[in-house]
Design a protein around this motif. Structure first.
Motif, PDB file in Angstrom:
ATOM      1  N   TYR A   1       0.837  -1.204   0.000  1.00  0.00           N
ATOM      2  CA  TYR A   1       0.000   0.000   0.000  1.00  0.00           C
ATOM      3  C   TYR A   1       0.872   1.255   0.000  1.00  0.00           C
ATOM      4  N   LEU A   2       1.925   1.262   0.807  1.00  0.00           N
ATOM      5  CA  LEU A   2       2.822   2.421   0.859  1.00  0.00           C
ATOM      6  C   LEU A   2       3.553   2.608  -0.470  1.00  0.00           C
ATOM      7  N   GLU A   3       3.936   1.511  -1.092  1.00  0.00           N
ATOM      8  CA  GLU A   3       4.621   1.617  -2.383  1.00  0.00           C
ATOM      9  C   GLU A   3       3.692   2.181  -3.458  1.00  0.00           C
ATOM     10  N   VAL A   4       2.449   1.747  -3.449  1.00  0.00           N
ATOM     11  CA  VAL A   4       1.477   2.306  -4.390  1.00  0.00           C
ATOM     12  C   VAL A   4       1.375   3.819  -4.198  1.00  0.00           C
ATOM     13  N   ASN A   5       1.277   4.243  -2.937  1.00  0.00           N
ATOM     14  CA  ASN A   5       1.169   5.673  -2.666  1.00  0.00           C
ATOM     15  C   ASN A   5       2.434   6.427  -3.054  1.00  0.00           C
ATOM     16  N   ALA A   6       3.585   5.801  -2.896  1.00  0.00           N
ATOM     17  CA  ALA A   6       4.830   6.442  -3.331  1.00  0.00           C
ATOM     18  C   ALA A   6       4.774   6.723  -4.834  1.00  0.00           C
ATOM     19  N   ASN A   7       4.260   5.769  -5.594  1.00  0.00           N
ATOM     20  CA  ASN A   7       4.100   5.971  -7.038  1.00  0.00           C
ATOM     21  C   ASN A   7       3.168   7.146  -7.337  1.00  0.00           C
ATOM     22  N   LEU A   8       2.042   7.186  -6.648  1.00  0.00           N
ATOM     23  CA  LEU A   8       1.054   8.229  -6.913  1.00  0.00           C
ATOM     24  C   LEU A   8       1.510   9.586  -6.392  1.00  0.00           C
ATOM     25  N   PHE A   9       2.113   9.598  -5.205  1.00  0.00           N
ATOM     26  CA  PHE A   9       2.604  10.858  -4.653  1.00  0.00           C
ATOM     27  C   PHE A   9       3.715  11.440  -5.529  1.00  0.00           C
ATOM     28  N   TYR A  10       4.609  10.578  -5.993  1.00  0.00           N
ATOM     29  CA  TYR A  10       5.695  11.090  -6.845  1.00  0.00           C
ATOM     30  C   TYR A  10       5.132  11.613  -8.168  1.00  0.00           C
ATOM     31  N   SER A  11       4.138  10.925  -8.710  1.00  0.00           N
ATOM     32  CA  SER A  11       3.487  11.420  -9.931  1.00  0.00           C
ATOM     33  C   SER A  11       2.920  12.817  -9.712  1.00  0.00           C
ATOM     34  N   ALA A  12       2.416  13.073  -8.512  1.00  0.00           N
ATOM     35  CA  ALA A  12       1.864  14.390  -8.198  1.00  0.00           C
ATOM     36  C   ALA A  12       2.965  15.420  -7.967  1.00  0.00           C
ATOM     37  N   ILE A  13       4.062  14.996  -7.354  1.00  0.00           N
ATOM     38  CA  ILE A  13       5.155  15.917  -7.050  1.00  0.00           C
ATOM     39  C   ILE A  13       5.791  16.481  -8.306  1.00  0.00           C
ATOM     40  N   ILE A  14       5.881  15.666  -9.367  1.00  0.00           N
ATOM     41  CA  ILE A  14       6.594  16.115 -10.570  1.00  0.00           C
ATOM     42  C   ILE A  14       5.710  16.945 -11.504  1.00  0.00           C
ATOM     43  N   LYS A  15       4.510  17.314 -11.039  1.00  0.00           N
ATOM     44  CA  LYS A  15       3.701  18.248 -11.829  1.00  0.00           C
ATOM     45  C   LYS A  15       4.469  19.556 -11.989  1.00  0.00           C
ATOM     46  N   GLU A  16       4.579  20.042 -13.206  1.00  0.00           N
ATOM     47  CA  GLU A  16       5.296  21.294 -13.431  1.00  0.00           C
ATOM     48  C   GLU A  16       4.374  22.498 -13.460  1.00  0.00           C
ATOM     49  N   ASN A  17       3.138  22.276 -13.753  1.00  0.00           N
ATOM     50  CA  ASN A  17       2.173  23.371 -13.742  1.00  0.00           C
ATOM     51  C   ASN A  17       0.806  22.829 -13.348  1.00  0.00           C
ATOM     52  N   VAL A  18       0.018  23.697 -12.773  1.00  0.00           N
ATOM     53  CA  VAL A  18      -1.352  23.331 -12.412  1.00  0.00           C
ATOM     54  C   VAL A  18      -2.287  24.057 -13.362  1.00  0.00           C
ATOM     55  N   PRO A  19      -3.230  23.364 -13.956  1.00  0.00           N
ATOM     56  CA  PRO A  19      -4.165  24.023 -14.871  1.00  0.00           C
ATOM     57  C   PRO A  19      -4.907  25.176 -14.193  1.00  0.00           C
ATOM     58  N   LYS A  20      -5.315  26.126 -14.997  1.00  0.00           N
ATOM     59  CA  LYS A  20      -6.106  27.246 -14.495  1.00  0.00           C
ATOM     60  C   LYS A  20      -7.589  26.898 -14.613  1.00  0.00           C
ATOM     61  N   TYR A  21      -8.389  27.533 -13.775  1.00  0.00           N
ATOM     62  CA  TYR A  21      -9.814  27.231 -13.765  1.00  0.00           C
ATOM     63  C   TYR A  21     -10.632  28.519 -13.861  1.00  0.00           C
ATOM     64  N   ILE A  22     -11.631  28.483 -14.705  1.00  0.00           N
ATOM     65  CA  ILE A  22     -12.576  29.586 -14.820  1.00  0.00           C
ATOM     66  C   ILE A  22     -13.879  29.152 -14.168  1.00  0.00           C
ATOM     67  N   THR A  23     -14.318  29.929 -13.191  1.00  0.00           N
ATOM     68  CA  THR A  23     -15.506  29.571 -12.427  1.00  0.00           C
ATOM     69  C   THR A  23     -16.579  30.630 -12.598  1.00  0.00           C
ATOM     70  N   SER A  24     -17.778  30.208 -12.906  1.00  0.00           N
ATOM     71  CA  SER A  24     -18.912  31.125 -13.020  1.00  0.00           C
ATOM     72  C   SER A  24     -20.005  30.687 -12.057  1.00  0.00           C
ATOM     73  N   TYR A  25     -20.698  31.658 -11.510  1.00  0.00           N
ATOM     74  CA  TYR A  25     -21.760  31.386 -10.550  1.00  0.00           C
ATOM     75  C   TYR A  25     -23.037  32.079 -11.005  1.00  0.00           C
ATOM     76  N   ASN A  26     -24.097  31.311 -11.102  1.00  0.00           N
ATOM     77  CA  ASN A  26     -25.391  31.851 -11.499  1.00  0.00           C
ATOM     78  C   ASN A  26     -26.189  32.170 -10.236  1.00  0.00           C
ATOM     79  N   ASP A  27     -26.373  33.456  -9.998  1.00  0.00           N
ATOM     80  CA  ASP A  27     -27.033  33.871  -8.761  1.00  0.00           C
ATOM     81  C   ASP A  27     -28.515  33.509  -8.751  1.00  0.00           C
ATOM     82  N   ASN A  28     -29.104  33.302  -9.916  1.00  0.00           N
ATOM     83  CA  ASN A  28     -30.522  32.945  -9.982  1.00  0.00           C
ATOM     84  C   ASN A  28     -30.751  31.475  -9.650  1.00  0.00           C
TER      85      ASN A  28
END
Length: 321
Positions: A227-254
């Motif tokens: 289980y720890l080894e699986v998480n090491a794989n996934l955590f490392y995959s997350a660590i080597i992200k070079e950029n995080v996508p941007k998000y556009i959020t809209s809210y409909n008040d109605n």
């Protein structure tokens, strides 16, 4: 990120004090204490008197991990998510729909964000208060997208593809509770006895696609080192992200609905086996597992626990299918 209506208090306007709700950012007319790790979880897994290690390597009792929360967010919105999450856990996260995944995303994002929020009020060194707190509001701004996504707990929200998370479910052999995270990678894993999940935030589902073979591990009950080894794989995959996508959020008040769209794609730097092995070493040692040497070998191979009863590497078998 953009918002047509200020439907919550954003980071530039928050005061981050004991009278401000950590979720909606507004002042609390009636203040309550939201347990970051919910009471039902603490009682079920005997966590109340146990301690969690926070970012500065000090520990704090689970029962004391609370953040200020307004009455509505606590007793209505968050309670609704807790109830739905417990139902998913009771059926071992089987046959998850996209709506089910969103509940897990909301539940886990609250824990990660609220833990960091709590560190705004925790001293780096209680014997030397002049050193200040573990985290500053400026540093917390790195979690502004996650904070925005948490508003989906309060309002109906549509996350347009790709979804801003990757989720993996695992079956485990032992009955122990376990939790660990990686702040840099914006991810964490929680093990509820024989069922566990690992989630990566703000990766736009890229890691789930890249590590598709690990999703098939759900059919293979794994022991704790695996289980720890699986998480090491996934955590490392997350660590080597070079950029995080941007998000556009809209809210409909109605209609009181939020729409979240992605701009850009996730990019990662090249996987480095030696770096990965160092992370695996750290995770194993932090959990009291000492194999007597590094998992990295001079010939470039890495020690792996992910083998089946015949000694065949599970990752090789799963990724080739």
């Amino acid at each position: 990120m953009e918002s047509e209506i200020n439907f919550y208090t954003n980071f530039t306007e928050e005061t981050f004090d004991d009278n401000t709700c950590f979720l909606c950012g507004s002042g609390c007319e009636i203040k309550t204490a939201e347990h970051i790790f919910p009471k039902w979880l603490q009682h079920k897994y005997d966590l109340w008197n146990k301690r969690l290690t926070v970012t500065n390597d000090t520990t704090i009792p689970y029962r004391n991990l609370t953040v200020p929360c307004c009455e509505k967010c606590n007793n209505e919105d968050l309670s609704r998510v807790e109830e739905k999450f417990q139902s998913l856990l009771d059926r071992s996260f089987e046959n998850l729909t996209l709506e089910d995944e969103q509940i897990i995303f909301q539940w886990s994002a609250k824990i990660l964000y609220a833990t960091r929020y709590k560190e705004l009020s925790l001293l780096v060194d209680r014997k030397n208060p002049d050193l200040g707190n573990i985290l500053s509001p400026y540093e917390l701004e790195g979690y502004s997208a996650l904070h925005l996504f948490l508003q989906s707990i309060r309002f109906k929200t549509t996350f347009h593809e790709p979804k801003p998370w990757s989720l993996f479910i695992f079956n485990c052999k032992d009955d122990e509770f376990f939790y660990h995270n990686n702040i840099v990678g914006l991810c964490f894993s929680m093990k509820f006895g024989k069922i566990a999940f690992t989630i990566v935030f703000e990766d736009n589902n890229v890691i789930e696609d890249f590590m598709e073979g690990l999703k098939k591990l759900k059919d293979y009950p794994i022991n704790f080192p695996q289980y720890l080894e699986v998480n090491a794989n996934l955590f490392y995959s997350a660590i080597i992200k070079e950029n995080v996508p941007k998000y556009i959020t809209s809210y409909n008040d109605n209609t009181k609905e939020i729409n979240v769209d992605t701009v850009g794609i996730l990019r990662s730097r090249k996987w480095n086996d030696k770096e990965y092995a160092y992370l695996l070493d750290h995770i194993l040692k932090s959990c009291g597992i000492d194999i007597g040497h590094s998992t990295w070998h001079p010939d470039g191979t890495i020690t792996s626990f992910l083998v089946d009863e015949n000694g065949e590497h599970l990752t090789r078998k799963l990724f080739e299918k």
